[in-house]
Design a protein around this motif. Structure first.
Motif, PDB file in Angstrom:
ATOM      1  N   ASN A 291     -29.822  -9.437  49.581  1.00 17.64           N
ATOM      2  CA  ASN A 291     -29.871  -7.977  49.637  1.00 17.64           C
ATOM      3  C   ASN A 291     -30.902  -7.468  50.629  1.00 17.64           C
ATOM      4  N   ALA A 292     -31.837  -8.326  51.005  1.00 19.26           N
ATOM      5  CA  ALA A 292     -32.818  -7.942  52.012  1.00 19.26           C
ATOM      6  C   ALA A 292     -32.226  -7.975  53.416  1.00 19.26           C
TER       7      ALA A 292
ATOM      8  N   ASP B 200     -47.208  -2.245  47.449  1.00 22.95           N
ATOM      9  CA  ASP B 200     -46.011  -1.950  48.246  1.00 22.95           C
ATOM     10  C   ASP B 200     -45.891  -2.812  49.487  1.00 22.95           C
ATOM     11  N   GLN B 201     -46.899  -3.646  49.775  1.00 19.31           N
ATOM     12  CA  GLN B 201     -46.853  -4.496  50.957  1.00 19.31           C
ATOM     13  C   GLN B 201     -47.400  -5.884  50.626  1.00 19.31           C
ATOM     14  N   LEU B 202     -46.681  -6.914  51.097  1.00 22.18           N
ATOM     15  CA  LEU B 202     -47.107  -8.293  50.893  1.00 22.18           C
ATOM     16  C   LEU B 202     -47.601  -8.845  52.219  1.00 22.18           C
ATOM     17  N   ALA B 203     -48.903  -9.054  52.326  1.00 22.36           N
ATOM     18  CA  ALA B 203     -49.506  -9.591  53.543  1.00 22.36           C
ATOM     19  C   ALA B 203     -49.609 -11.109  53.413  1.00 22.36           C
TER      20      ALA B 203
ATOM     21  N   HIS C 232     -37.600 -17.696  39.185  1.00 26.71           N
ATOM     22  CA  HIS C 232     -37.229 -16.396  38.638  1.00 26.71           C
ATOM     23  C   HIS C 232     -36.361 -15.568  39.580  1.00 26.71           C
ATOM     24  N   VAL C 233     -36.173 -16.022  40.816  1.00 21.55           N
ATOM     25  CA  VAL C 233     -35.493 -15.210  41.822  1.00 21.55           C
ATOM     26  C   VAL C 233     -33.995 -15.518  41.859  1.00 21.55           C
ATOM     27  N   LYS C 234     -33.181 -14.480  41.765  1.00 20.65           N
ATOM     28  CA  LYS C 234     -31.733 -14.642  41.875  1.00 20.65           C
ATOM     29  C   LYS C 234     -31.327 -14.621  43.352  1.00 20.65           C
ATOM     30  N   PRO C 235     -30.363 -15.476  43.760  1.00 19.69           N
ATOM     31  CA  PRO C 235     -29.961 -15.525  45.174  1.00 19.69           C
ATOM     32  C   PRO C 235     -29.535 -14.174  45.733  1.00 19.69           C
ATOM     33  N   GLU C 236     -28.860 -13.349  44.914  1.00 19.37           N
ATOM     34  CA  GLU C 236     -28.406 -12.051  45.418  1.00 19.37           C
ATOM     35  C   GLU C 236     -29.564 -11.136  45.773  1.00 19.37           C
TER      36      GLU C 236
ATOM     37  N   LEU D 217     -41.997 -14.881  51.312  1.00 18.60           N
ATOM     38  CA  LEU D 217     -41.089 -13.820  51.728  1.00 18.60           C
ATOM     39  C   LEU D 217     -40.031 -13.563  50.660  1.00 18.60           C
ATOM     40  N   VAL D 218     -39.475 -14.638  50.100  1.00 15.33           N
ATOM     41  CA  VAL D 218     -38.479 -14.488  49.037  1.00 15.33           C
ATOM     42  C   VAL D 218     -39.065 -13.703  47.871  1.00 15.33           C
ATOM     43  N   ALA D 219     -40.277 -14.088  47.449  1.00 18.59           N
ATOM     44  CA  ALA D 219     -40.929 -13.398  46.326  1.00 18.59           C
ATOM     45  C   ALA D 219     -41.175 -11.933  46.657  1.00 18.59           C
ATOM     46  N   GLY D 220     -41.577 -11.655  47.900  1.00 18.08           N
ATOM     47  CA  GLY D 220     -41.825 -10.283  48.307  1.00 18.08           C
ATOM     48  C   GLY D 220     -40.556  -9.446  48.316  1.00 18.08           C
ATOM     49  N   TYR D 221     -39.469 -10.010  48.866  1.00 14.79           N
ATOM     50  CA  TYR D 221     -38.196  -9.292  48.865  1.00 14.79           C
ATOM     51  C   TYR D 221     -37.722  -9.041  47.441  1.00 14.79           C
ATOM     52  N   ASP D 222     -37.881 -10.029  46.570  1.00 19.49           N
ATOM     53  CA  ASP D 222     -37.460  -9.880  45.179  1.00 19.49           C
ATOM     54  C   ASP D 222     -38.235  -8.772  44.486  1.00 19.49           C
ATOM     55  N   ALA D 223     -39.502  -8.614  44.854  1.00 19.96           N
ATOM     56  CA  ALA D 223     -40.349  -7.581  44.245  1.00 19.96           C
ATOM     57  C   ALA D 223     -40.143  -6.206  44.871  1.00 19.96           C
ATOM     58  N   GLY D 224     -39.361  -6.136  45.939  1.00 21.48           N
ATOM     59  CA  GLY D 224     -39.154  -4.863  46.609  1.00 21.48           C
ATOM     60  C   GLY D 224     -40.323  -4.438  47.474  1.00 21.48           C
ATOM     61  N   MET D 225     -41.094  -5.426  47.947  1.00 19.21           N
ATOM     62  CA  MET D 225     -42.260  -5.123  48.764  1.00 19.21           C
ATOM     63  C   MET D 225     -41.962  -5.356  50.239  1.00 19.21           C
TER      64      MET D 225
END
Length: 330
Positions: free
Chosen positions: A275-276, A121-124, A267-271, A143-151
């Motif tokens: 959304n973050a 649940d957290q990306l350090a 793999h990350v969509k711009p939207e 950060l992009v990967a973390g936001y995409d994962a919902g972390m």
């Protein structure tokens, strides 16, 4: 009228060509109602170390899982010998639904994504303030990967004894990213407070002090520590695979991952990035033209900011993240 047994002949028996047996195929799978719950803490050459209660169990992946992968952080169901005794082997028969999955690709054009860790649940994001120098583009990508994962992101700044963290902290303040600053030989109380009660994935490029932090947080971890080349700023990949470790007396977990030199985001969509930024996402929905990538002159977010609906610093941060996803040089 039912047929008598004597009415059947060999044409009534279906035998699969090339098969010794004649048992018909079935799509039914065992329910494994006696399976026990486990938590995957390490993966090594097709063997999975799972925590079952208070014991470590070695397992293999059952054939019935097909191509479904199993990664560190997965919650699984196991059958077979789950005693944890030496030379015993259980089977993973089910992977429970994941609450999150941190992914990356080899580069920004690679269509094949790889799941690094599940259910965190957290990306350090660990970065050194010096030796080696910070790489903001790498931080942005993570950060992009973390936001995409919902972390939830956490910026962990190491080696504060060598450089002032103020500039880097200010650069990420518009994103509202929490941070913890550490120095060599210093205390870790602030960092421990951010990690307590959470499952946190440590990511960062080689040489930033990730393994040193892990060893300090979990004294029994014994993660190998690398040395950074003074000329290139690069270190060797000391951690070869992800490893989940329970934090002593903190009620949380940390997952150490191998150091990386790149972080592909194909793999990350711009939207999923915008959304973050809730204040900017609203403006994009109202003002931006269809299929706007928010990087072109006709983007409606500039007017949204000029009206005072969001800060320029927030928009600059969003565009930096989107540009990072598009593969701009780090």
């Amino acid at each position: 009228m039912a047929r008598r047994t004597s009415d059947y002949d060999e044409d009534d028996v279906r035998v699969r060509p090339g098969r010794r047996g004649s048992r018909p195929r079935t799509r039914r799978r065992p329910a494994h109602e006696d399976a026990v719950a486990g938590f995957v803490t390490a993966v090594d050459r097709g063997r999975y170390r799972c925590l079952v209660g208070d014991r470590a169990v070695t397992a293999m992946r059952a054939r019935e899982l097909g191509r479904k992968g199993v990664v560190v952080g997965d919650r699984v169901a196991l059958v077979g010998d789950v005693s944890g005794r030496p030379d015993t082997l259980a089977r993973i028969v089910r992977v429970e639904p994941r609450s999150s999955a941190l992914r990356r690709t080899a580069d920004d054009t690679d269509p094949f994504e790889r799941i690094i860790v599940a259910n965190a649940d957290q990306l350090a994001i660990v970065t050194a303030l010096a030796d080696p120098e910070p790489r903001p583009r790498m931080i942005d990508r993570q950060l992009v990967a973390g936001y995409d994962a919902g972390m939830d992101p956490l910026l962990v700044l190491t080696k504060a004894d060598l450089a002032d963290p103020a500039e880097l902290v200010a650069a990420y303040a518009p994103l509202g990213v929490p941070y913890a600053v550490t120095e060599r030989g210093g205390g870790l109380a602030d960092l421990r407070a951010h990690l307590a009660g959470r499952t946190s994935v440590f990511v960062g490029h080689s040489g930033v002090g990730k393994s040193t932090l892990v060893n300090a947080l979990v004294p029994d971890a014994e993660r190998a520590v690398s040395h950074v080349n003074a000329v290139t700023g690069r270190g060797r990949h000391t951690s070869s695979s992800a490893l989940a470790l329970e934090l002593p007396d903190a009620g949380g977990w940390i997952i150490d991952t191998p150091g990386v030199r790149s972080f592909g985001l194909a793999h990350v969509k711009p939207e999923n990035v915008i959304n973050a930024f809730e204040d900017l996402a609203e403006g994009a929905a109202e003002r931006c033209p269809p299929l706007c990538d928010h990087l072109q002159p006709d983007c409606g977010l500039d007017a949204w900011v000029e009206e005072g609906r969001a800060s320029r610093a927030r928009l600059d941060s969003l565009r930096r993240l989107l540009a990072s996803r598009e593969g701009e040089p780090e």
